[in-house]
Motif scaffolding. Structure first.
Motif, PDB file in Angstrom:
ATOM      1  N   MET A 111      37.011  16.826   7.252  1.00 47.58           N
ATOM      2  CA  MET A 111      36.173  15.765   7.799  1.00 47.58           C
ATOM      3  C   MET A 111      36.971  14.474   7.987  1.00 47.58           C
ATOM      4  O   MET A 111      36.783  13.756   8.967  1.00 47.58           O
ATOM      5  CB  MET A 111      34.973  15.505   6.896  1.00 47.58           C
ATOM      6  N   ALA A 112      37.895  14.194   7.057  1.00 45.55           N
ATOM      7  CA  ALA A 112      38.744  13.006   7.189  1.00 45.55           C
ATOM      8  C   ALA A 112      39.597  13.104   8.449  1.00 45.55           C
ATOM      9  O   ALA A 112      39.775  12.113   9.170  1.00 45.55           O
ATOM     10  CB  ALA A 112      39.622  12.841   5.956  1.00 45.55           C
ATOM     11  N   PHE A 149      38.408  10.545  15.733  1.00 49.46           N
ATOM     12  CA  PHE A 149      37.461   9.674  16.425  1.00 49.46           C
ATOM     13  C   PHE A 149      37.940   8.220  16.388  1.00 49.46           C
ATOM     14  O   PHE A 149      37.885   7.509  17.388  1.00 49.46           O
ATOM     15  CB  PHE A 149      36.067   9.767  15.807  1.00 49.46           C
ATOM     16  N   TYR A 150      38.404   7.791  15.225  1.00 48.30           N
ATOM     17  CA  TYR A 150      38.899   6.423  15.059  1.00 48.30           C
ATOM     18  C   TYR A 150      40.044   6.148  16.036  1.00 48.30           C
ATOM     19  O   TYR A 150      40.050   5.133  16.734  1.00 48.30           O
ATOM     20  CB  TYR A 150      39.356   6.213  13.618  1.00 48.30           C
ATOM     21  N   VAL A 178      29.701   3.297  12.315  1.00 48.23           N
ATOM     22  CA  VAL A 178      29.891   4.087  11.095  1.00 48.23           C
ATOM     23  C   VAL A 178      29.150   3.422   9.941  1.00 48.23           C
ATOM     24  O   VAL A 178      28.468   4.086   9.158  1.00 48.23           O
ATOM     25  CB  VAL A 178      31.391   4.275  10.770  1.00 48.23           C
ATOM     26  N   SER A 179      29.244   2.105   9.865  1.00 48.92           N
ATOM     27  CA  SER A 179      28.517   1.355   8.834  1.00 48.92           C
ATOM     28  C   SER A 179      27.021   1.576   8.967  1.00 48.92           C
ATOM     29  O   SER A 179      26.322   1.816   7.973  1.00 48.92           O
ATOM     30  CB  SER A 179      28.847  -0.131   8.963  1.00 48.92           C
ATOM     31  N   GLU A 214      40.376   3.548  19.211  1.00 48.04           N
ATOM     32  CA  GLU A 214      41.495   2.623  19.251  1.00 48.04           C
ATOM     33  C   GLU A 214      42.271   2.768  20.565  1.00 48.04           C
ATOM     34  O   GLU A 214      42.658   1.782  21.194  1.00 48.04           O
ATOM     35  CB  GLU A 214      42.411   2.904  18.061  1.00 48.04           C
ATOM     36  N   TYR A 215      42.461   3.984  21.002  1.00 53.92           N
ATOM     37  CA  TYR A 215      43.207   4.280  22.217  1.00 53.92           C
ATOM     38  C   TYR A 215      42.439   3.814  23.454  1.00 53.92           C
ATOM     39  O   TYR A 215      42.996   3.187  24.356  1.00 53.92           O
ATOM     40  CB  TYR A 215      43.470   5.787  22.283  1.00 53.92           C
TER      41      TYR A 215
END
Length: 153
Positions: free
Chosen positions: A8-9, A15-16, A38-39, A20-21
Protein backbone atom coordinates in the motif's frame (compact mmCIF):
# COMPACT_ATOMS: atom_id res chain seq x y z
CA UNK A 1 0.35 -7.20 7.81
CA UNK A 2 3.79 -5.79 6.95
CA UNK A 3 3.74 -6.97 3.30
CA UNK A 4 0.29 -5.40 2.79
CA UNK A 5 1.47 -2.13 4.35
CA UNK A 6 4.55 -2.14 2.11
CA UNK A 7 2.39 -2.78 -0.96
CA UNK A 8 0.00 0.00 0.00
CA UNK A 9 2.91 2.36 0.73
CA UNK A 10 4.26 1.71 -2.78
CA UNK A 11 0.82 2.43 -4.29
CA UNK A 12 0.38 5.63 -2.27
CA UNK A 13 3.90 6.74 -3.21
CA UNK A 14 3.03 6.15 -6.87
CA UNK A 15 -0.05 8.37 -6.57
CA UNK A 16 1.99 11.01 -4.73
CA UNK A 17 4.65 11.03 -7.44
CA UNK A 18 1.96 11.25 -10.13
CA UNK A 19 0.48 14.36 -8.52
CA UNK A 20 3.96 15.81 -8.16
CA UNK A 21 4.79 15.07 -11.80
CA UNK A 22 1.50 16.36 -13.23
CA UNK A 23 1.48 19.62 -11.26
CA UNK A 24 4.31 21.01 -13.38
CA UNK A 25 2.45 20.37 -16.64
CA UNK A 26 -1.00 21.54 -15.58
CA UNK A 27 0.15 24.50 -13.46
CA UNK A 28 -1.79 23.49 -10.36
CA UNK A 29 -0.70 22.78 -6.82
CA UNK A 30 -0.92 18.99 -7.14
CA UNK A 31 0.85 18.16 -3.89
CA UNK A 32 -1.39 20.55 -1.97
CA UNK A 33 -4.45 18.86 -3.49
CA UNK A 34 -2.97 15.44 -2.65
CA UNK A 35 -2.30 16.41 0.96
CA UNK A 36 -5.75 17.98 1.45
CA UNK A 37 -7.59 15.00 -0.04
CA UNK A 38 -5.62 12.32 1.81
CA UNK A 39 -6.17 14.29 5.02
CA UNK A 40 -9.89 14.58 4.29
CA UNK A 41 -10.29 10.85 3.53
CA UNK A 42 -8.39 9.71 6.61
CA UNK A 43 -10.09 12.20 8.94
CA UNK A 44 -13.52 11.22 7.60
CA UNK A 45 -12.82 7.54 8.19
CA UNK A 46 -11.49 8.23 11.69
CA UNK A 47 -14.60 10.30 12.42
CA UNK A 48 -16.87 7.50 11.23
CA UNK A 49 -14.92 4.95 13.27
CA UNK A 50 -15.13 7.10 16.40
CA UNK A 51 -18.91 7.33 15.93
CA UNK A 52 -19.28 4.00 17.70
CA UNK A 53 -17.91 5.63 20.87
CA UNK A 54 -20.18 8.71 20.74
CA UNK A 55 -23.68 9.12 22.14
CA UNK A 56 -24.62 11.53 19.35
CA UNK A 57 -23.45 10.12 16.03
CA UNK A 58 -22.06 12.34 13.29
CA UNK A 59 -24.00 11.59 10.12
CA UNK A 60 -22.47 11.81 6.63
CA UNK A 61 -24.23 15.07 5.87
CA UNK A 62 -22.98 16.59 9.18
CA UNK A 63 -19.34 15.68 8.63
CA UNK A 64 -16.98 18.55 7.88
CA UNK A 65 -14.90 16.11 5.82
CA UNK A 66 -17.71 14.89 3.54
CA UNK A 67 -18.47 16.80 0.37
CA UNK A 68 -21.50 16.77 -1.91
CA UNK A 69 -19.30 17.54 -4.93
CA UNK A 70 -16.60 14.95 -4.20
CA UNK A 71 -18.16 12.44 -1.79
CA UNK A 72 -16.04 9.93 0.09
CA UNK A 73 -17.62 6.51 -0.42
CA UNK A 74 -18.81 4.57 2.60
CA UNK A 75 -18.26 0.82 2.35
CA UNK A 76 -20.16 -1.81 4.33
CA UNK A 77 -18.26 -3.04 7.39
CA UNK A 78 -16.80 -6.53 7.34
CA UNK A 79 -16.28 -6.84 11.09
CA UNK A 80 -16.81 -4.69 14.18
CA UNK A 81 -14.82 -1.90 12.52
CA UNK A 82 -16.66 0.61 10.37
CA UNK A 83 -13.63 1.65 8.27
CA UNK A 84 -10.14 0.62 7.22
CA UNK A 85 -8.62 2.74 9.99
CA UNK A 86 -10.56 0.76 12.60
CA UNK A 87 -9.46 -2.55 11.09
CA UNK A 88 -5.83 -1.39 11.12
CA UNK A 89 -6.09 -0.21 14.72
CA UNK A 90 -7.73 -3.44 15.90
CA UNK A 91 -5.11 -5.52 14.08
CA UNK A 92 -2.31 -3.58 15.81
CA UNK A 93 -4.04 -4.15 19.16
CA UNK A 94 -4.47 -7.85 18.34
CA UNK A 95 -0.83 -8.51 17.47
CA UNK A 96 0.49 -6.46 20.41
CA UNK A 97 -2.01 -7.83 22.94
CA UNK A 98 -0.35 -7.80 26.40
CA UNK A 99 -2.04 -11.13 27.23
CA UNK A 100 -0.01 -12.91 24.57
CA UNK A 101 2.97 -10.63 23.89
CA UNK A 102 5.64 -8.86 25.88
CA UNK A 103 7.18 -5.52 24.89
CA UNK A 104 10.94 -5.23 25.43
CA UNK A 105 11.73 -1.52 25.67
CA UNK A 106 15.48 -1.81 25.01
CA UNK A 107 14.79 -3.58 21.70
CA UNK A 108 11.58 -1.71 20.76
CA UNK A 109 10.10 -5.11 19.95
CA UNK A 110 7.08 -7.23 20.89
CA UNK A 111 7.72 -10.93 21.54
CA UNK A 112 5.26 -13.81 21.82
CA UNK A 113 5.35 -14.98 25.46
CA UNK A 114 4.95 -18.68 24.64
CA UNK A 115 7.28 -19.10 21.66
CA UNK A 116 9.62 -16.15 22.39
CA UNK A 117 9.48 -15.24 18.69
CA UNK A 118 9.43 -11.63 17.54
CA UNK A 119 5.87 -10.53 16.72
CA UNK A 120 6.55 -6.99 15.53
CA UNK A 121 8.81 -4.03 16.17
CA UNK A 122 8.82 -0.27 15.82
CA UNK A 123 9.21 -0.71 12.04
CA UNK A 124 5.45 -1.33 11.99
CA UNK A 125 4.80 2.30 12.86
CA UNK A 126 7.37 3.52 10.33
CA UNK A 127 5.54 1.47 7.72
CA UNK A 128 2.20 2.99 8.76
CA UNK A 129 3.85 6.43 8.47
CA UNK A 130 5.02 5.57 4.95
CA UNK A 131 1.57 4.27 4.02
CA UNK A 132 -0.86 6.74 5.61
CA UNK A 133 1.44 9.60 6.50
CA UNK A 134 1.19 11.82 9.52
CA UNK A 135 -2.58 12.09 9.10
CA UNK A 136 -2.92 8.33 9.45
CA UNK A 137 -0.80 8.17 12.60
CA UNK A 138 -2.73 11.09 14.06
CA UNK A 139 -6.01 9.37 13.21
CA UNK A 140 -4.87 6.12 14.83
CA UNK A 141 -3.89 8.11 17.92
CA UNK A 142 -7.31 9.75 18.07
CA UNK A 143 -9.10 6.42 17.65
CA UNK A 144 -6.94 4.80 20.34
CA UNK A 145 -7.81 7.68 22.68
CA UNK A 146 -11.52 6.94 22.19
CA UNK A 147 -10.86 3.23 22.85
CA UNK A 148 -8.92 4.02 26.03
CA UNK A 149 -11.70 6.27 27.36
CA UNK A 150 -14.26 3.54 26.70
CA UNK A 151 -12.08 0.96 28.45
CA UNK A 152 -11.54 3.24 31.46
CA UNK A 153 -15.26 3.91 31.79
Amino acid sequence: MMPKLKEMAATMDGFYRSFEYIQDYVSIYGLKIWQEEVSRIINYNVEQECNSFLRTKIQDWQSVYQSTHIPIPKYPSVDESATFIGRLCREILRITDPKTTCYIDQLNTWYDMRTHQEVTNNRLFSEIQDTLGTFGLNGLDRLLCFMIVKELQ
